[in-house]
Design a protein around this motif. Structure first.
Motif, PDB file in Angstrom:
ATOM      1  N   PHE A   1      87.431 -30.077  40.647  1.00 54.84           N
ATOM      2  CA  PHE A   1      88.859 -30.254  40.405  1.00 54.84           C
ATOM      3  C   PHE A   1      89.502 -28.883  40.206  1.00 54.84           C
ATOM      4  CE2 PHE A   1      86.615 -30.911  36.379  1.00 54.84           C
ATOM      5  CZ  PHE A   1      87.254 -30.020  35.517  1.00 54.84           C
ATOM      6  N   SER A   2      90.816 -28.860  40.303  1.00 51.41           N
ATOM      7  CA  SER A   2      91.581 -27.629  40.117  1.00 51.41           C
ATOM      8  C   SER A   2      92.455 -27.745  38.883  1.00 51.41           C
ATOM      9  CB  SER A   2      92.472 -27.366  41.342  1.00 51.41           C
ATOM     10  OG  SER A   2      91.694 -27.151  42.489  1.00 51.41           O
ATOM     11  N   VAL A   3      92.724 -26.605  38.264  1.00 55.14           N
ATOM     12  CA  VAL A   3      93.552 -26.525  37.067  1.00 55.14           C
ATOM     13  C   VAL A   3      94.489 -25.337  37.235  1.00 55.14           C
ATOM     14  CG1 VAL A   3      93.546 -26.263  34.546  1.00 55.14           C
ATOM     15  CG2 VAL A   3      91.618 -27.399  35.678  1.00 55.14           C
ATOM     16  N   LYS A   4      95.746 -25.506  36.834  1.00 51.26           N
ATOM     17  CA  LYS A   4      96.670 -24.374  36.859  1.00 51.26           C
ATOM     18  C   LYS A   4      96.772 -23.775  35.468  1.00 51.26           C
ATOM     19  CE  LYS A   4     100.767 -27.244  36.262  1.00 51.26           C
ATOM     20  NZ  LYS A   4     101.904 -27.836  36.955  1.00 51.26           N
ATOM     21  N   THR A   5      96.954 -22.462  35.425  1.00 48.93           N
ATOM     22  CA  THR A   5      97.214 -21.794  34.160  1.00 48.93           C
ATOM     23  C   THR A   5      98.726 -21.685  33.994  1.00 48.93           C
ATOM     24  OG1 THR A   5      97.016 -19.629  35.219  1.00 48.93           O
ATOM     25  CG2 THR A   5      95.031 -20.525  34.170  1.00 48.93           C
TER      26      THR A   5
ATOM     27  N   ALA B   1      79.286 -28.542  39.228  1.00 51.69           N
ATOM     28  CA  ALA B   1      80.708 -28.390  38.910  1.00 51.69           C
ATOM     29  C   ALA B   1      81.351 -27.374  39.842  1.00 51.69           C
ATOM     30  CB  ALA B   1      80.889 -27.957  37.460  1.00 51.69           C
ATOM     31  N   ASN B   2      82.587 -27.661  40.206  1.00 54.17           N
ATOM     32  CA  ASN B   2      83.369 -26.746  41.029  1.00 54.17           C
ATOM     33  C   ASN B   2      84.806 -26.796  40.504  1.00 54.17           C
ATOM     34  OD1 ASN B   2      84.243 -24.993  43.007  1.00 54.17           O
ATOM     35  ND2 ASN B   2      84.406 -26.580  44.565  1.00 54.17           N
ATOM     36  N   ILE B   3      85.050 -26.047  39.429  1.00 56.03           N
ATOM     37  CA  ILE B   3      86.362 -26.016  38.794  1.00 56.03           C
ATOM     38  C   ILE B   3      87.097 -24.799  39.341  1.00 56.03           C
ATOM     39  CG2 ILE B   3      87.612 -25.933  36.611  1.00 56.03           C
ATOM     40  CD1 ILE B   3      85.002 -26.996  35.275  1.00 56.03           C
ATOM     41  N   LYS B   4      88.250 -25.059  39.934  1.00 57.01           N
ATOM     42  CA  LYS B   4      89.020 -23.996  40.564  1.00 57.01           C
ATOM     43  C   LYS B   4      90.323 -23.759  39.794  1.00 57.01           C
ATOM     44  CE  LYS B   4      88.417 -26.335  44.692  1.00 57.01           C
ATOM     45  NZ  LYS B   4      87.802 -27.447  44.515  1.00 57.01           N
ATOM     46  N   ARG B   5      90.881 -22.568  39.981  1.00 52.54           N
ATOM     47  CA  ARG B   5      92.214 -22.264  39.453  1.00 52.54           C
ATOM     48  C   ARG B   5      93.170 -22.301  40.633  1.00 52.54           C
ATOM     49  NH1 ARG B   5      94.303 -16.930  38.727  1.00 52.54           N
ATOM     50  NH2 ARG B   5      92.179 -16.157  38.554  1.00 52.54           N
ATOM     51  N   LYS B   6      94.201 -23.167  40.519  1.00 47.68           N
ATOM     52  CA  LYS B   6      95.148 -23.347  41.618  1.00 47.68           C
ATOM     53  C   LYS B   6      96.534 -23.603  41.043  1.00 47.68           C
ATOM     54  CE  LYS B   6      95.603 -26.012  45.872  1.00 47.68           C
ATOM     55  NZ  LYS B   6      95.043 -27.111  46.658  1.00 47.68           N
ATOM     56  N   SER B   7      97.521 -22.825  41.475  1.00 43.44           N
ATOM     57  CA  SER B   7      98.856 -22.898  40.890  1.00 43.44           C
ATOM     58  C   SER B   7      99.563 -24.224  41.132  1.00 43.44           C
ATOM     59  CB  SER B   7      99.726 -21.749  41.403  1.00 43.44           C
ATOM     60  OG  SER B   7      99.865 -21.832  42.808  1.00 43.44           O
ATOM     61  N   SER B   8      99.133 -24.986  42.122  1.00 40.56           N
ATOM     62  CA  SER B   8      99.782 -26.269  42.405  1.00 40.56           C
ATOM     63  C   SER B   8      99.048 -27.466  41.791  1.00 40.56           C
ATOM     64  CB  SER B   8      99.908 -26.463  43.922  1.00 40.56           C
ATOM     65  OG  SER B   8      98.615 -26.512  44.504  1.00 40.56           O
ATOM     66  N   ALA B   9      97.985 -27.211  41.024  1.00 38.22           N
ATOM     67  CA  ALA B   9      97.213 -28.307  40.422  1.00 38.22           C
ATOM     68  C   ALA B   9      98.038 -29.031  39.373  1.00 38.22           C
ATOM     69  CB  ALA B   9      95.936 -27.764  39.797  1.00 38.22           C
ATOM     70  N   LYS B  10      97.753 -30.313  39.200  1.00 38.69           N
ATOM     71  CA  LYS B  10      98.432 -31.080  38.148  1.00 38.69           C
ATOM     72  C   LYS B  10      97.819 -30.806  36.767  1.00 38.69           C
ATOM     73  CE  LYS B  10     100.267 -35.567  36.954  1.00 38.69           C
ATOM     74  NZ  LYS B  10     100.395 -36.965  37.292  1.00 38.69           N
TER      75      LYS B  10
END
Length: 145
Positions: free
Chosen positions: A6-10, A35-44
């Protein structure tokens, strides 16, 4: 079914806090649990930190239901600063808290009912437990099999 990817935005944090977040992601992504945790500016889902009023270190607030669940993670710099006595200890406690909160994103619960050491226990030593331990890894693998 929960997802290990999943992706997470800061949100609203400086470059030092982005590094803390990236360290927490790396701790899970290299733990051997898929696990594949990504940083993505458009994530919810979102991650933020601030000096909040309250005695908590981190909060994980889920919203929605699986498989479309989202969440918000907040880390309380004020409480961590209050309870640590050096910058080195502060950094360790932040890394422990960030990695713990991301563990919730992988469907791990607080204070698991086990006598084994766990990153997810509130009673852990935050100066030494900053990465997923054997029990935490086995629980993620169990959830996703």
């Amino acid at each position: 079914m929960p997802k290990r990817s999943f992706s997470v935005k800061t949100v609203g944090i400086n470059s030092q806090w982005v590094k803390y977040f990236d360290t927490g992601r790396k701790n899970w992504n290299t733990a051997g649990v898929g696990a594949n945790i990504k940083r993505k500016s458009s994530a919810k889902p979102s991650f933020t930190a601030n000096r909040y009023n309250g005695s908590w270190y981190g909060l994980y607030a889920p919203s929605g239901s699986r498989p479309n669940r989202s969440f918000k993670i907040q880390v309380n710099a004020r409480t961590i600063d209050r309870d640590t006595d050096s910058i080195s200890q502060y950094d360790k406690w932040v890394r422990s808290t960030v990695t713990h909160e991301l563990g919730h994103g992988l469907s791990l619960d607080d204070n698991p009912n086990t006598s084994k050491a766990s990153l997810m226990k509130h009673s852990r030593n935050r100066s030494t437990v900053q990465k997923p331990l054997a029990y935490d890894k086995s629980e993620v693998k169990r959830i996703y099999t």
